[in-house]
Structures are given as structure tokens and as C-alpha cells.
Design a protein around this motif. Structure first.
Motif, PDB file in Angstrom:
ATOM      1  N   GLY A 252     -10.926  66.593  12.983  1.00  0.00           N
ATOM      2  CA  GLY A 252     -10.124  67.880  13.416  1.00  0.00           C
ATOM      3  C   GLY A 252     -10.199  68.456  14.661  1.00  0.00           C
ATOM      4  N   THR A 253      -9.054  69.278  15.225  1.00  0.00           N
ATOM      5  CA  THR A 253      -9.207  69.611  16.620  1.00  0.00           C
ATOM      6  C   THR A 253      -9.181  71.285  16.466  1.00  0.00           C
ATOM      7  N   ALA A 254      -9.605  71.931  17.654  1.00  0.00           N
ATOM      8  CA  ALA A 254      -9.536  73.435  17.811  1.00  0.00           C
ATOM      9  C   ALA A 254      -8.781  73.626  19.115  1.00  0.00           C
ATOM     10  N   ARG A 255      -8.231  74.692  19.075  1.00  0.00           N
ATOM     11  CA  ARG A 255      -7.381  75.148  20.478  1.00  0.00           C
ATOM     12  C   ARG A 255      -7.436  76.604  20.502  1.00  0.00           C
ATOM     13  N   MET A 256      -7.966  77.009  21.733  1.00  0.00           N
ATOM     14  CA  MET A 256      -7.959  78.486  21.996  1.00  0.00           C
ATOM     15  C   MET A 256      -7.452  78.823  23.316  1.00  0.00           C
ATOM     16  N   ASP A 257      -6.486  79.910  23.341  1.00  0.00           N
ATOM     17  CA  ASP A 257      -5.813  80.434  24.546  1.00  0.00           C
ATOM     18  C   ASP A 257      -6.305  81.953  24.690  1.00  0.00           C
ATOM     19  N   PHE A 258      -7.307  81.993  25.760  1.00  0.00           N
ATOM     20  CA  PHE A 258      -8.068  83.523  25.889  1.00  0.00           C
ATOM     21  C   PHE A 258      -6.658  84.200  26.769  1.00  0.00           C
ATOM     22  N   GLY A 259      -5.791  83.701  27.299  1.00  0.00           N
ATOM     23  CA  GLY A 259      -5.000  84.527  27.862  1.00  0.00           C
ATOM     24  C   GLY A 259      -4.050  85.267  27.189  1.00  0.00           C
ATOM     25  N   SER A 260      -4.032  84.736  25.828  1.00  0.00           N
ATOM     26  CA  SER A 260      -2.888  85.392  24.923  1.00  0.00           C
ATOM     27  C   SER A 260      -3.643  86.385  23.652  1.00  0.00           C
ATOM     28  N   LEU A 261      -4.893  86.590  24.035  1.00  0.00           N
ATOM     29  CA  LEU A 261      -5.459  87.363  23.051  1.00  0.00           C
ATOM     30  C   LEU A 261      -5.370  89.059  23.152  1.00  0.00           C
ATOM     31  N   GLY A 262      -4.921  89.550  24.169  1.00  0.00           N
ATOM     32  CA  GLY A 262      -4.762  90.941  24.511  1.00  0.00           C
ATOM     33  C   GLY A 262      -3.558  91.545  23.861  1.00  0.00           C
ATOM     34  N   ALA A 263      -3.084  92.592  24.494  1.00  0.00           N
ATOM     35  CA  ALA A 263      -2.000  93.354  23.901  1.00  0.00           C
ATOM     36  C   ALA A 263      -1.031  93.651  25.039  1.00  0.00           C
ATOM     37  N   THR A 264       0.182  94.049  24.520  1.00  0.00           N
ATOM     38  CA  THR A 264       1.348  94.575  25.537  1.00  0.00           C
ATOM     39  C   THR A 264       1.579  95.870  25.238  1.00  0.00           C
ATOM     40  N   GLY A 269       6.438 101.430  32.095  1.00  0.00           N
ATOM     41  CA  GLY A 269       6.752  99.762  32.440  1.00  0.00           C
ATOM     42  C   GLY A 269       5.980  99.098  31.409  1.00  0.00           C
ATOM     43  N   VAL A 270       5.614  97.565  31.947  1.00  0.00           N
ATOM     44  CA  VAL A 270       5.009  96.933  30.909  1.00  0.00           C
ATOM     45  C   VAL A 270       3.727  96.550  31.395  1.00  0.00           C
ATOM     46  N   GLU A 271       2.654  96.768  30.364  1.00  0.00           N
ATOM     47  CA  GLU A 271       1.288  96.608  30.986  1.00  0.00           C
ATOM     48  C   GLU A 271       0.813  95.408  30.105  1.00  0.00           C
ATOM     49  N   ALA A 272       0.245  94.318  30.521  1.00  0.00           N
ATOM     50  CA  ALA A 272      -0.187  93.297  29.640  1.00  0.00           C
ATOM     51  C   ALA A 272      -1.590  93.388  29.912  1.00  0.00           C
ATOM     52  N   GLN A 273      -2.350  93.450  28.642  1.00  0.00           N
ATOM     53  CA  GLN A 273      -3.835  93.154  28.817  1.00  0.00           C
ATOM     54  C   GLN A 273      -4.243  92.143  27.924  1.00  0.00           C
ATOM     55  N   GLY A 274      -4.146  91.023  28.630  1.00  0.00           N
ATOM     56  CA  GLY A 274      -4.583  89.668  28.268  1.00  0.00           C
ATOM     57  C   GLY A 274      -5.794  89.192  28.117  1.00  0.00           C
ATOM     58  N   TRP A 275      -6.897  89.796  28.862  1.00  0.00           N
ATOM     59  CA  TRP A 275      -8.217  89.227  29.250  1.00  0.00           C
ATOM     60  C   TRP A 275      -9.149  90.096  28.660  1.00  0.00           C
ATOM     61  N   ASP A 276      -9.899  89.773  27.531  1.00  0.00           N
ATOM     62  CA  ASP A 276     -10.705  90.753  26.846  1.00  0.00           C
ATOM     63  C   ASP A 276     -12.040  90.743  27.759  1.00  0.00           C
ATOM     64  N   PHE A 277     -11.954  91.218  28.622  1.00  0.00           N
ATOM     65  CA  PHE A 277     -13.137  91.730  29.713  1.00  0.00           C
ATOM     66  C   PHE A 277     -13.913  92.827  29.392  1.00  0.00           C
ATOM     67  N   VAL A 278     -13.021  93.878  29.177  1.00  0.00           N
ATOM     68  CA  VAL A 278     -13.603  95.150  28.767  1.00  0.00           C
ATOM     69  C   VAL A 278     -12.912  95.670  27.631  1.00  0.00           C
ATOM     70  N   MET A 279     -13.645  95.791  26.563  1.00  0.00           N
ATOM     71  CA  MET A 279     -13.049  96.258  25.241  1.00  0.00           C
ATOM     72  C   MET A 279     -13.930  97.476  24.711  1.00  0.00           C
ATOM     73  N   PRO A 280     -13.691  98.633  25.294  1.00  0.00           N
ATOM     74  CA  PRO A 280     -14.751  99.844  24.918  1.00  0.00           C
ATOM     75  C   PRO A 280     -14.726 100.155  23.406  1.00  0.00           C
ATOM     76  N   ASP A 281     -15.845 100.462  22.892  1.00  0.00           N
ATOM     77  CA  ASP A 281     -16.042 101.111  21.544  1.00  0.00           C
ATOM     78  C   ASP A 281     -15.729 102.266  21.524  1.00  0.00           C
ATOM     79  N   GLN A 282     -15.934 103.063  20.177  1.00  0.00           N
ATOM     80  CA  GLN A 282     -15.527 104.444  20.069  1.00  0.00           C
ATOM     81  C   GLN A 282     -16.131 105.428  21.077  1.00  0.00           C
ATOM     82  N   ASP A 283     -17.141 105.199  21.436  1.00  0.00           N
ATOM     83  CA  ASP A 283     -18.004 106.014  22.482  1.00  0.00           C
ATOM     84  C   ASP A 283     -17.876 105.777  24.038  1.00  0.00           C
ATOM     85  N   GLY A 284     -17.032 104.847  24.184  1.00  0.00           N
ATOM     86  CA  GLY A 284     -16.330 104.390  25.391  1.00  0.00           C
ATOM     87  C   GLY A 284     -17.434 103.657  26.155  1.00  0.00           C
ATOM     88  N   ARG A 285     -18.444 103.114  25.504  1.00  0.00           N
ATOM     89  CA  ARG A 285     -19.180 101.910  25.918  1.00  0.00           C
ATOM     90  C   ARG A 285     -18.416 100.496  26.082  1.00  0.00           C
TER      91      ARG A 285
END
Length: 345
Positions: A252-264, A269-285
Motif C-alpha cells: 500500500g501507499t500513503a500520501r499527505m499534503d499538509f499545505g492543503s489541510l487548512g481553510a480559505t 479579500g481571500v485569506e488562506a489558512q493552510g498551515w495547521d501551526f496554530v489551532m486555538p481551542d475554545q479557551d483561546g489556548r
């Protein structure tokens, strides 16, 4: 009271470590240290903590439980050694060092210290990569024959690094890929060959090193890998960092593209958030993969069970990177010093 943590270095990464500790439920940010006391004070003021201009003063007067070393990559060794000598737990920004002999000194210092060391190769905390490693270990992909990793960043982002003329894509970016490769494959790199490009975007005027590198690596377990990194992504790139992983096995194979995992986001304007570096929880942490890595370090200190990758694993990555740099310089394949088969912990 949580684990008392200080940050050494008040630059871009120091600010992130300060935020990680300040917003952690299990840590307490106590101090920021930087040779530029004014810069240390500015970052410390954001979090209401003290600032110092000397690591020695911190260790003499207010020794913390743990520190994050966020000085430039070429300057890691001495502060790491000083903290370990004082019995302080160390979270070191990657790579551990840019010199094999210095890395070995740190490994020896760890063995003699009551403090622990973790190198912050945070991609190990991505849930999808943890699952990929589990599937490889379980044999679900069969015998792994080929792994390809790619990690690129924009030239303007690199230009903002004050010391970019003292590093290159191998040490700054491929370091992430080497650690991840050995961790998911469960096998060390034993030989490497490489090629480099030296394009000169306006943003990197004056920089004389390679701007793109591609390596072929042989692993002790028999698989081969390609690792590529570039500093040439244009500012028009929807993400500041492009990161992909592909694994090919006999079943089998596996493929992952982490640049496409975010949101637009669309609006003014257009804001692309494609890098899951900071994903705050409901308390802002902050809860992104990098902050999860910091949390793992704090939890390890708190529980007396140090998190990895440890100094020995960090030193192994440094050996591979040194071999890669030598391969570029010599124009031939180079064996990795001291490489041996064995699963990364």
C-alpha cells in the motif's frame, strides 16, 4: 504551580515558546533572556514576567525547572550545556546543533545531568503522522520501499530571518524531514547523495549558499528516500510552507499534503489558512502541532518521563545533515558517520 519555564532568545521562535508556556495549563512562564535586554524586556512585558540579559544570571538567581533554547541554530551548544550542567530540563529548537562534535558533547552532558533534553521536531506530534507510523509498524503498507518528503518555504519568510546567511535549506528545513523520515521508517539514514540549486530571488540578495536542495538517502532497513527543500516559494504561494509526505510499500501507499489541510476565508479579500501551526481551542489556548510538541515537553518534565526526540536522536539527525552537506560539497555519495540500524524511539 506548573513547571517553571524560561525562554532563552527573544526572537520569532522565542515569542512562540513564551506564548506556549504562558498559555499552558501545566507550565508557568517565569523569565525571558536575551543578550539584547531591550528585546527581552519587550517580550517579557507581553506576558508580565521578568527579563534578563544573561543566562548565567538566570541560572544563578532564579533557576527555572525548564528552558526553551530559541537562539540561532549555530549558537545552541553553549546554552544547552550550561542548562544541563545546572540540572535544568531543556527544550531545544531544531536542529540540536550544526556540528557533529558539539552534538556528541551534548549527548554526554545529558547522560551526566539530572536534567533532560528534547529537540523540538514538532512534526512528530501531528496526528496523521502518528497514525502513518503506526500503520508502517503494523506492516499495513508491507515492506517500505520508497519515501518522499518535501518541505519548502517562501523566500521572503527566509529573508526575515536575521541570520539566514549562517544557515541553508539543509540545516533549516531538511532537518525536519530527516527526523521525520527516520521516525516513521524506524530506520536510520546510512548514506546520502545530493544536488543543489543556487537561484537568487531579490528577497535573498547577498545570500551566497544554496537555495534549493534535493537528496537521495539510503536507510539501514533497505528503503530509499528523497528529501527536497527550497527557499524559493513566491509570495503568491497560498501557504508560507509547503510540506508533503509520500510512502510506497509493497502492500500500500500513503500520501499527505499538509499545505492543503487548512481553510480559505472570503470577505474583504481571500485569506488562506493552510498551515495547521496554530489551532486555538475554545479557551483561546494554542493547540496546533507545534504547540502540542511544547506541551509534550512540559508534561514530560512534570511527570518525570522525558519526551522525545532526545539528545541522541537529535545528534543522529545532525550526523545525517553533516553528511548531506559533505555530499553537496564533494559531489558524491557520503556515508553517515556512526549510522546503524535501529528503530527511532
Amino acid at each position: 504551580m506548573g513547571v517553571r519555564c524560561a525562554v532563552i532568545g527573544a526572537g520569532t521562535m522565542g515569542a512562540l515558546y513564551a506564548e506556549a508556556f504562558a498559555k499552558s495549563r501545566d507550565a508557568e512562564l517565569t523569565c525571558v533572556v536575551d543578550l539584547d535586554v531591550e528585546r527581552a524586556g519587550a517580550l517579557a512585558g507581553v506576558h508580565g514576567v521578568s527579563a534578563l540579559g544573561s543566562l548565567g544570571q538566570l541560572l544563578r538567581e532564579g533557576r527555572p525547572d525548564a528552558v526553551a533554547i530559541a537562539v540561532p541554530d549555530f549558537a545552541h551548544t553553549q546554552p544547552v550545556l550550561d542548562c544541563l550542567a545546572a540540572g535544568v530540563h531543556v527544550l531545544c529548537e531544531k536542529p540540536l546543533t550544526m556540528d557533529v562534535a558539539e552534538a556528541e558533547r551534548i549527548v554526554a552532558a545529558c547522560e551526566a545531568s539530572s536534567g533532560s533534553l528534547m529537540v523540538n521536531y514538532g512534526n512528530r506530534r501531528r496526528a496523521s503522522l502518528i497514525e502513518l507510523r503506526r500503520r508502517i509498524e503494523a506492516g499495513e503498507l508491507g515492506t517500505i520501499e520508497s519515501i518522499a518528503l518535501r518541505g519548502h518555504e517562501t523566500a521572503s519568510k527566509i529573508a526575515g530571518l536575521a541570520w539566514h546567511d549562517r544557515t541553508d535549506p539543509t540545516w533549516f528545513l531538511v532537518s525536519h524531514l530527516v527526523d521525520l523520515l527516520q521516525w516513521i521508517a524506524g530506520s536510520e539514514v546510512v548514506r546520502v547523495a545530493g544536488a543543489a540549486g543556487r537561484g537568487r530571488p531579490d528577497a535573498l540578495a547577498g545570500y551566497e549558499g544554496p537555495t534549493s536542495v534535493t537528496y537521495v538517502a539510503e536507510l539501514a532497513g533497505g528503503a530509499s528516500a528523497t528529501l527536497a527543500s527550497s527557499w524559493l516559494l513566491p509570495d503568491s504561494s497560498p501557504v508560507a510552507a509547503d510540506f508533503t509526505v509520500e510512502v510506497i510499500g509493497t502492500r500500500g501507499t500513503a500520501r499527505m499534503d499538509f499545505g492543503s489541510l487548512g481553510a480559505t476565508y472570503l470577505g474583504g479579500g481571500v485569506e488562506a489558512q493552510g498551515w495547521d501551526f496554530v489551532m486555538p481551542d475554545q479557551d483561546g489556548r494554542p493547540q496546533g502541532w507545534w504547540f502540542q510538541s511544547c506541551a509534550a515537553f512540559v508534561a514530560g518534565v512534570r511527570d518525570g518521563r522525558p519526551a522525545g526526540p532526545d539528545a541522541a536522536e537529535g545528534a543522529q539527525v545532525t550526523r545525517v545533515l553533516a553528511a548531506m552537506s559533505a555530499a553537496l560539497e564533494r559531489g558524491e555519495s557520503v556515508a553517515v558517520e556512526g549510522a546503524a540500524a535501529g528503530r527511532a524511539a
